[in-house]
Structure formats: C-alpha cells, structure tokens
Design an enzyme around this catalytic site. Structure first.
Site, short mmCIF file in Angstrom:
data_model
loop_
_atom_site.label_atom_id
_atom_site.label_comp_id
_atom_site.label_asym_id
_atom_site.label_seq_id
_atom_site.Cartn_x
_atom_site.Cartn_y
_atom_site.Cartn_z
CB SER A 168 1.17 -13.85 -10.67
OG SER A 168 0.85 -15.11 -10.08
CG HIS A 226 0.40 -9.72 -12.17
ND1 HIS A 226 1.41 -9.30 -11.34
CD2 HIS A 226 -0.33 -10.63 -11.46
CE1 HIS A 226 1.31 -9.94 -10.19
NE2 HIS A 226 0.27 -10.75 -10.23
CE LYS A 266 -0.33 -8.10 -8.02
NZ LYS A 266 -1.40 -7.91 -7.01
#
Length: 388
Positions: A178, A206, A238
């Site tokens: 990240s 991610h 996300k």
C-alpha cells in the site's frame, strides 16, 4: 489522574513533523473534492476505478435500503445474515474461482479474523516486512511464532521456513503493497511455501479491480489458483467503491472462519444495502475493462513526467505512485505547497514508513483525466522540485 504525559508525547510528535490530523471532506469522492471548505484536485484516494460516486452504485444502495432496511441488526450468526450478504458472497466466490467467500465488515477485521482463526501458539507465521498493519497485528496477536522476511525476498522467506518445526506454517503478504505500490512475487512465494508444507495468505486490497483482465487482482494477474493461494483476502472500500471485505477459499477454510474468526462472530453484519450496492459494483469491475486501461495510460503519463522533473519514483506499475522525499518535514512542506496550489496529496511519514523514507503517496483513479495529471506535474515543477 493527569494526562500530562500524553500532552508531552503529543507535543513531541508535532515537533518531529509526525502529527496526524483529520480533514473534513465535504463532497463525494472524485477527482475534484472540497476539503475544509477548499475545492481542489485529489490524488489521495483509493477509489481506483472511480466507482465510489457512480450513479449505478448510488441507486443500488437506495434500492437495497428500501428492500433490506439500513442496519444489519445483529451478527451474521444471530440474525444478521441477509440474502444481500449471501448473494454477494456467492458472486465473490464465483468471481475469484473459489468454492466459498465470507464477508467481513472491514479489511482490518478480515485479516485479524483469518490469521487468528488459522494459527495459534503451536504455529509459526511469516510476514513480509512491509505488510499492512492489520496483517502484522493479526500475526502478533495470534500467539504464533512471528517472523518477518525481507521485502519480497523469496530466499529470505525460504531460509526462515527451513528453520521451523511448527505445526502449521502461514505465510502472509500483501498483493500490492500500500505504501510502495509494488506487487508481491506470488508465484515464487507460493512455490517455496508449498514446498515447506505451508499456506499462503494474500491480502489483495489494492490489487482487486486494478490488475487482471477482469480485475481479479494479483492472482489473476499471475494466473494463480486456489492451490497456489489458498487464503485470499480482498477489500471493497477501494476499487469497488463501497465498504467491507471478504475472504475467499475452500469450504473447509470458510467454515473454519465462521466457527473461529472472532472479528466475524462477535460483530454486527455490514449494512445489507452496502452488500446490495457491491453486487452492482462487482459487475462494473468485471465488465468495464476500460477503467483499468485508462489507469495504465494515466500512470505511464505521470511516471514519464515526474521522472523528467527529477523526482525519485518507486518501482510501481499500480495506481499507487509514491514520490520518495526522505525527511518528514520536507514531505510535509511539499504536501502543503501542493495544497496551496489546489492539489491534495498526503505526506506519508513514520511510523507508517521507515524513518528517512517519507513520501508523497500519489494515487490515481479512472475518473482522473490526462489534463488532471498535467496539472499535477505542473504544480510539482513549481513547488516540489528536488532540492540540489
């Protein structure tokens, strides 16, 4: 009881340029936002595919609230497991190519729950040094023998695995890291883990949505399956643009989590309307590959421009594009100067990253335009050019 000691520690944190403060977001997520009453261009969100304010998701959330109400009302094991949750779990399992998936309220809870349900003091856990805090915390709280291998270093992991006689060996890594944006070498990590008789757990928070032909993340990117990565974790807040998280894997894995994952058992389920909206999000993630194509175009444009300006970029092919600055004070200076130019980018400082590696964490969204990227590069040239 006095809190003078706490006040002293907070003052020291401010003096070291490590103090964190919350900002007030007064608009939906998007390329242009309003923060503390100031409108600006945002490069600091994890809304990678630009779905957090998508009309289809907003309508699905409204429809879900009309159909299922607002609150989950209870834990999944009491009376909080709605048909919305169940349909999303089935869809996520099918998408990831695994028999089952299990929803959690947050990514932190998914990681804590999975690790602590699978291992205890009789076992050993091996983690990449740059893993997310939730993974590290889960490993430490499990009571298992805890070891950290060098970042993305298969040899370092292999050496540690060879020295353990633990009952179970759990290797844990982020898929996309990240704060650096690089991708774990999952094929090699899987090979040495399987050779040692261990399990590989990947938190692809991610990677999902951004990598792979259908946005299936790192495992799809590398063409891996359940045998290579038996424990797969993803978050929905996300690239999916909603909230929550999931673990996908075998029937035995998911049933074990239902029985033993405390962060699943002892908490109220996510609002079912959020699960309903995520079903719409999943369709967009799978079908609209143009969003990933656009991200890649924006990333290439930025990397070329920032390198030409003399900035030190990290080795990242993902929407996370950190600019390495070094000192916390300088990262803060540039971040504030960019904000004065109408551009929001967070300064990431210790303890989130090691001392001396403070950075600007630039993140891109499919909702950005090339003109937005050029504005960012122009601002960086004016206020953030590396000092000689």
């Amino acid at each position: 009881m006095s809190f003078d000691q706490l006040e002293t520690e907070l003052a020291e944190r401010r003096a070291a340029h490590l103090y964190r403060r919350r900002r007030l977001l007064e608009s939906p997520q998007g390329p242009e936002i309003v923060v503390d009453g100031v409108r600006g261009l945002a490069f600091c969100s994890n809304d990678y595919l630009g779905l957090a304010n998508h009309p289809a998701l907003k309508q699905a959330l409204i429809d879900g609230a009309e159909r299922f109400g607002v609150g989950g009302g209870a834990s999944h094991l009491v009376m909080g497991h709605s048909s919305a949750h169940h349909q999303l779990e089935e869809a996520l399992a099918e998408w990831t190519g695994r028999p089952r998936a299990l929803l959690f309220s947050t990514g932190y809870m998914a990681n804590m729950g999975a690790i602590n349900a699978l291992i205890d003091k009789r076992d050993a856990v091996f983690q990449d040094r740059l893993n997310h805090a939730s993974l590290l915390d889960g490993g430490l709280l499990s009571g298992a023998r805890f070891q950290r291998y060098l970042h993305n270093d298969v040899t370092s992991l292999e050496q540690r695995l060879a020295r353990t006689d633990a009952r179970r060996k759990l290797v844990v890594t982020d898929g996309v890291f990240s704060m650096d944006g690089d991708i774990a070498d999952l094929p090699a990590l899987s090979a040495v883990t399987r050779q040692a008789g261990g399990w590989l757990m990947v938190d692809d928070a991610h990677g999902f949505g951004c990598l792979g032909p259908q946005g299936g993340g790192c495992v799809e990117h590398f063409g891996l399956g359940i045998d290579e990565v038996p424990v797969l974790v993803g978050t929905l807040g996300k690239a999916f643009g909603t909230a929550g998280a999931f673990v996908a894997g075998s029937e035995a894995l998911i049933e074990t989590l239902i029985q033993h994952a405390r962060s699943y058992i002892y908490t109220t389920s996510m609002p079912p309307a959020v699960a309903w909206a995520t079903l719409s999000s999943l369709k967009l993630v799978r079908d609209e590959s143009w969003r990933r194509d656009k991200l890649n175009t924006l990333i290439a444009l930025f990397r070329q421009g920032a390198s030409a300006l003399g900035f030190e970029l990290m080795d990242s092919p993902t929407p996370i594009q950190p600019i390495l600055i070094g000192e916390a004070s300088e990262a803060l200076r540039i971040s504030q100067a960019l904000e004065d130019e109408g551009i929001f980018i967070g300064a990431i400082r210790p303890p989130t990253v090691p001392a001396g590696s403070s950075r600007l964490r630039v993140t891109f969204s499919a909702s950005h335009s090339e003109e937005h990227v050029l504005r960012l590069l122009d601002a960086l040239e004016r206020v953030g050019r590396p000092r000689a």
